[in-house]
Write an enzyme that holds these catalytic residues in place. Structure first.
Site, short mmCIF file in Angstrom:
data_model
loop_
_atom_site.label_atom_id
_atom_site.label_comp_id
_atom_site.label_asym_id
_atom_site.label_seq_id
_atom_site.Cartn_x
_atom_site.Cartn_y
_atom_site.Cartn_z
N LYS A 192 0.83 -1.20 -0.06
CA LYS A 192 0.05 0.07 -0.10
C LYS A 192 0.89 1.46 -0.06
O LYS A 192 1.66 1.58 0.81
CB LYS A 192 -1.02 -0.03 1.19
CG LYS A 192 -1.81 1.14 1.15
CD LYS A 192 -2.72 1.31 2.39
CE LYS A 192 -2.17 2.57 3.22
NZ LYS A 192 -2.03 3.89 2.57
N GLU A 266 9.87 0.90 10.63
CA GLU A 266 10.97 2.04 10.30
C GLU A 266 10.10 3.43 10.62
O GLU A 266 9.37 3.75 9.66
CB GLU A 266 11.40 1.87 8.76
CG GLU A 266 12.02 0.63 8.29
CD GLU A 266 13.40 0.28 8.83
OE1 GLU A 266 13.86 1.23 9.61
OE2 GLU A 266 14.03 -0.74 8.36
N CYS A 300 13.10 11.23 7.35
CA CYS A 300 12.88 10.34 8.60
C CYS A 300 14.43 10.69 9.32
O CYS A 300 14.40 10.81 10.58
CB CYS A 300 12.56 8.95 8.51
SG CYS A 300 13.75 8.14 7.45
N GLU A 396 9.80 15.46 16.21
CA GLU A 396 9.95 15.28 14.95
C GLU A 396 9.32 16.45 13.96
O GLU A 396 7.70 16.22 14.18
CB GLU A 396 9.57 13.99 14.10
CG GLU A 396 10.14 13.78 12.89
CD GLU A 396 9.65 12.46 12.09
OE1 GLU A 396 8.68 12.06 12.66
OE2 GLU A 396 10.34 11.62 11.48
P1 NAD Z 1 2.04 7.76 8.76
O1 NAD Z 1 2.45 6.87 9.67
O2 NAD Z 1 0.82 8.68 8.88
O3 NAD Z 1 1.41 7.11 7.34
C1 NAD Z 1 2.33 6.09 6.54
C2 NAD Z 1 1.68 5.06 5.83
O4 NAD Z 1 0.90 4.55 6.77
C3 NAD Z 1 0.63 5.57 4.85
O5 NAD Z 1 0.58 4.75 3.98
C4 NAD Z 1 -0.52 5.53 5.59
O6 NAD Z 1 -1.89 5.50 4.77
C5 NAD Z 1 -0.44 4.18 6.57
N1 NAD Z 1 -1.31 4.30 7.64
C6 NAD Z 1 -1.79 5.51 8.30
N2 NAD Z 1 -2.33 4.85 9.73
C7 NAD Z 1 -2.30 3.47 9.55
C8 NAD Z 1 -2.73 2.54 10.48
N3 NAD Z 1 -3.20 2.82 11.59
N4 NAD Z 1 -2.33 1.35 10.09
C9 NAD Z 1 -1.69 0.95 8.87
N5 NAD Z 1 -1.38 2.01 7.87
C10 NAD Z 1 -1.64 3.01 8.42
O7 NAD Z 1 3.22 8.50 8.25
P2 NAD Z 1 3.59 9.70 7.43
O8 NAD Z 1 2.90 10.79 7.79
O9 NAD Z 1 2.84 9.33 6.11
O10 NAD Z 1 4.73 9.79 7.06
C11 NAD Z 1 5.74 10.57 7.67
C12 NAD Z 1 6.22 9.75 8.86
O11 NAD Z 1 7.20 8.43 8.37
C13 NAD Z 1 7.62 10.16 9.74
O12 NAD Z 1 7.35 10.18 11.12
C14 NAD Z 1 8.93 9.69 9.27
O13 NAD Z 1 9.90 9.94 10.00
C15 NAD Z 1 8.45 8.46 8.94
N6 NAD Z 1 9.47 7.68 7.93
C16 NAD Z 1 10.50 6.77 8.28
C17 NAD Z 1 11.21 6.28 7.40
C18 NAD Z 1 12.15 5.26 7.92
O14 NAD Z 1 12.84 4.41 7.24
N7 NAD Z 1 12.48 5.30 9.18
C19 NAD Z 1 11.36 6.63 6.18
C20 NAD Z 1 10.43 7.68 5.70
C21 NAD Z 1 9.40 8.02 6.77
#
Ligand code: NAD
Length: 787
Positions: A192, A266, A300, A396
């Site tokens: 997804k 991650e 991130c 963050e």
């Molecule tokens: P998010 O957690 O809101 O969403 C990420 C993904 O998860 C999206 O596809 C979203 O639709 C899905 N999602 C949302 N709620 C969910 C749930 N309850 N169960 C399953 N899936 C769900 O994050 P975001 O705002 O899209 O991205 C930013 C975050 O991602 C930041 O905190 C960043 O640090 C982190 N990030 C981490 C890495 C890493 O490798 N550690 C890399 C990139 C981004």
């Protein structure tokens, strides 16, 4: 001088990358995407839609159908059906398909780069030169691992069906990080994309067809967090690989508790960018451009916390401000800009609000241009005059906002860097190699860059510790996340006889105390539990530990932290000594096992011999399990160092109490961890009798602690204890479900198993490298060299 002046006055003309081809491709698809299920694009005219917008101008790129629950079921079912033949295709067969995918991505790289920039708002320069080449490299690199799988991972097999969920900041790159290793290792996928940025994933879906991916091997569903949550918790899924926020990572840890799924998380970060007084300050400023202003700070591992040595702080801040003035914001398709658009209006407002609210707690802000909401262009920002408890230093922000703090000494720098609930990455800036190599191992993070930041490659593992999650992506270490050991089989020979209490023993009453901080101590609650011999006679009382005892054991383990920095040779000597001291008591131990466990003398001897041998094995590994140097395409070396996890709680299986206690403790301490062992409930006295061996073998106080008692209660205390870094657990389903759910609070590393999952007497199952891998966390240290 004159020449410099004339450069300063130069302006850049707009150099727009054409988006014509990208729009044509979107038009061909009627600007609408459904789901990829079992090799077919499924569309449903009644689906709810999400609009995927160009964040820099608000234009509609495409409408995305939200997958229904029944479509999700179909996708999981298709992946399940396709998995056995995908695995059976073999490494070479899969390598050819991954290679074809890499070639196809390369052929369309310009179009993909433009689509990525249109959808995400990142500068075309970055999608063209960083995101897409790295994504392609992942497929090439993992085509190679698929080819080598048969030889290099012969004792492992695929996990099965993998759910993969990614965020919006590096849409195709995150997709590649996830899909390439999973496919290489023979898994099938339900993927997804983020609801804000699904376009390049849909392009990739078309490439899958052209590359000859069999139907059902890659399935793609679209939608928001609701369908993401359904996918993660789906019963047909064997593993979840999630990248995103820490809050969602925690909710996935909870929703999958007790489902027996493997998990990689991650998550977020607040990475330190540490500048020592002897750093090349101009290089550090350019490093910051690559660190916090790359991808508009929506990274991130962005170096969002600048820690600068006080002597050079003023100078560095001046240089940063000077550089900020030169950064160019603008249309993401303009090839000569530095920062493009944040991913959405929502993200823009979030960053803006966080900064405004944060400044109410103090701090000075520097921005060289006005905040414009049009195009969601948030200006590069420096915030000074704050301390490490300030919300902007802890939370963050996920935007181009750098906060700066000063330090005086090296140890203060390390302390500040580690003062965060996150532990994703850090960079160290100093021209003194001794200093950088001294600091790098002390930083609690999964990746450390020396005199650089935000370097990535498919050959190097990436991932965090603490609330930045667990598991690694990339590198050989990342492949184990998509594999499970082959051939684990519980021993049919061991059955625990039922105890019926009969007569009391004639011997003197024995009460075995807990073992904490190198001392035998009474349990805090003053309660003891009776244990029995196999014939039902009373054997001994053992202490019944509680929350306070776990706390004391953890505090003792915490004081023994120097164990982790001992040399492997030093640790080996102590483990050999344990073996030596155990072996001289052979007859006593064999008799004990016969009496307590009801095994024959021959069986007891087998358990005893294997226990001594196991100590030898881990003493041997203590100075040999030594990581790797990864072959990333840059002038430098990346060291992948296995580091101890820290304080490891171990909840032991019920059977073979001597052998299983040793099989858990020995690999953990060999790798430099300190342990809190909760022994088998029924045979707790066996582990507690081991104290006599531990006490005579020079094991430093606090390295091994043993707390006996009710397994479930102690396991739950352990799961909720913030200072325990990881837990291994052999217990019943309910206990596992409970600790998986409780440990979501601080995202502890877990390695859990249902009781009796293996034959401990078989060294292939009871002492494999899997134990060492689970006793360590790989840190990748990137060290470039040359001018
Ligand atoms: P998010 O957690 O809101 O969403 C990420 C993904 O998860 C999206 O596809 C979203 O639709 C899905 N999602 C949302 N709620 C969910 C749930 N309850 N169960 C399953 N899936 C769900 O994050 P975001 O705002 O899209 O991205 C930013 C975050 O991602 C930041 O905190 C960043 O640090 C982190 N990030 C981490 C890495 C890493 O490798 N550690 C890399 C990139 C981004």
């Amino acid at each position: 001088m004159t020449l410099l002046k004339s450069y300063e006055n130069l302006d850049y003309s707009e150099a727009l990358e054409s988006s014509k081809e990208a729009h044509e491709w979107l038009e061909i698809n009627d600007r609408r995407f459904g789901q990829l299920i079992n090799g077919k694009f499924i569309s449903n005219k009644d689906s709810k839609l999400i609009a995927s917008l160009n964040p820099s101008n608000g234009d509609l790129l495409a409408n995305i159908e939200i997958a229904s629950s029944s479509q999700l079921d179909l996708a999981v079912e298709a992946a399940r059906k396709a998995q056995p033949s995908w695995e059976l295709l073999g490494g070479h067969g899969r390598a050819k398909i991954l290679y074809a995918l890499a070639r196809l991505m390369q052929k369309h790289s310009r179009l993909i780069s433009v689509l990525e920039t249109l959808d995400n708002g990142k500068p075309i320069r970055e999608s063209r030169d960083i995101d897409i080449p790295l994504a392609i490299r992942h497929f090439y690199h993992h085509a190679g691992w698929a080819q080598l799988q048969g030889k290099d991972f012969s004792s492992y097999q695929s996990i099965g069906v993998v759910a993969q969920i990614v965020p919006w900041n590096f849409p195709l790159l995150m997709l590649s990080w996830k899909i390439a290793p999973a496919l290489a290792m023979g898994n099938t996928i339900v993927f997804k994309a983020a609801e804000q940025t699904p376009i390049t994933a849909m392009f990739f879906a078309h490439l899958c067809e052209q590359a000859g991916i069999p139907p059902g091997v890659v399935n793609m569903i679209n939608g928001d967090g609701n369908i993401g949550a359904e996918l993660a918790a789906h019963k047909g899924v064997d593993k979840v690989a999630f990248t995103g926020s820490t809050a969602v990572g925690q909710s996935i840890r909870k929703s999958t508790a007790g489902q027996g799924k493997k998990l990689t998380l991650e998550l977020g970060g607040k990475s330190a960018f540490i500048v020592f007084e002897d750093a090349d300050l101009d290089a550090a400023v350019e490093g910051l451009v690559d660190s916090i202003w790359f991808n508009q700070g929506e990274v991130c591992c962005a170096g969002s916390r600048l820690l600068v040595q006080a002597e050079v702080a003023e100078d560095l801040h001046l240089r940063i401000k000077q550089r900020i003035k030169q950064l160019r914001l603008g249309s993401p398709l303009n090839k000569s800009i530095d920062l493009g658009s944040l991913v959405s209006k929502t993200q823009f407002n979030r960053v803006n609000k966080m900064v405004k609210d944060g400044l109410k707690h103090g701090g000075e802000i520097y921005q060289a241009c006005d905040i414009q909401s049009e195009g969601n262009l948030y200006p590069p920002t420096l915030i000074t005059d704050i301390d490490s408890s300030h919300p902007l230093a802890q939370e963050e922000i996920f935007g181009p906002v750098l906060v700066s703090m000063t330090f005086r000494t090296q140890s203060e720098a390390v302390e500040l860097a580690n003062n965060s609930r996150y532990g994703l990455a850090a960079s160290i800036w100093s021209e003194n190699i001794n200093r950088t190599m001294d600091v790098a191992p002390k930083i609690k993070a999964g990746v450390v860059w020396i005199n650089c930041h935000n370097q990535f490659d498919a050959s190097c593992g990436f991932g965090g510790v603490k609330e930045s999650g667990f598991g690694r992506e990339g590198g050989k270490e990342g492949l184990y996340e998509y594999l499970k050991p082959k051939g684990l089989k519980p021993s049919s020979k061991i059955t625990l006889s039922k105890i019926t209490e009969t007569a009391k023993n004639d011997a003197i009453d024995r009460t075995l105390k807990l073992y904490i901080g190198g001392k035998q101590v009474r349990p805090d609650g003053g309660h003891s539990i009776a244990t029995f011999n196999a014939d039902g006679r009373h054997a001994a009382y053992v202490g019944s530990g509680n929350r306070k005892d776990i706390r004391n054991a953890v505090s003792a383990a915490s004081k023994a932290s120097s164990w982790g920095s001992q040399s492997g040779h030093g640790r080996a000597q102590i483990i050999y000594f344990l073996a030596e001291n155990l072996s001289v008591r052979e007859s006593e131990w064999i008799q004990r096992l016969v009496t307590l466990c009801g095994v024959t003398k021959k069986q007891a001897k087998a358990e005893f011999d294997e226990s001594v041998s196991r100590l030898f094995t881990y003493a041997a590994w203590a100075d040999k399990y030594d990581g790797a140097v990864h072959n990333a395409p840059y002038r430098g070396i990346t060291m992948a160092l296995p580091e101890p996890i820290g304080i490891l709680a171990q909840i032991a299986p019920e059977e073979l109490p001597l052998l299983t206690s040793i099989s858990l403790i020995a690999p953990a301490i060999a790798m430099g961890n300190r342990v809190v062992l909760v022994p088998s409930e029924r045979f707790a006295s066996v582990a507690l009798e081991l104290v006599q061996i531990i006490e005579t073998s020079d094991v430093p106080a606090g390295v091994i602690n043993i707390v006996s008692g009710n397994k479930r209660e102690l396991a739950e205390q352990i799961a909720g204890h913030a200072e325990i870094d990881g837990t291994w657990c052999w217990a019943d389903k309910e206990t596992i479900a409970s600790i998986e759910s409780i440990s979501a609070i601080d995202l502890k590393r877990l390695w859990v198993h249902e009781d009796s999952d293996r034959d401990w007497l078989d060294p292939a199952q009871g002492e494999s490298l899997e134990f060492l891998r689970n006793a360590t966390e790989v840190k990748n240290i990137w060290t470039p060299y040359g001018d």
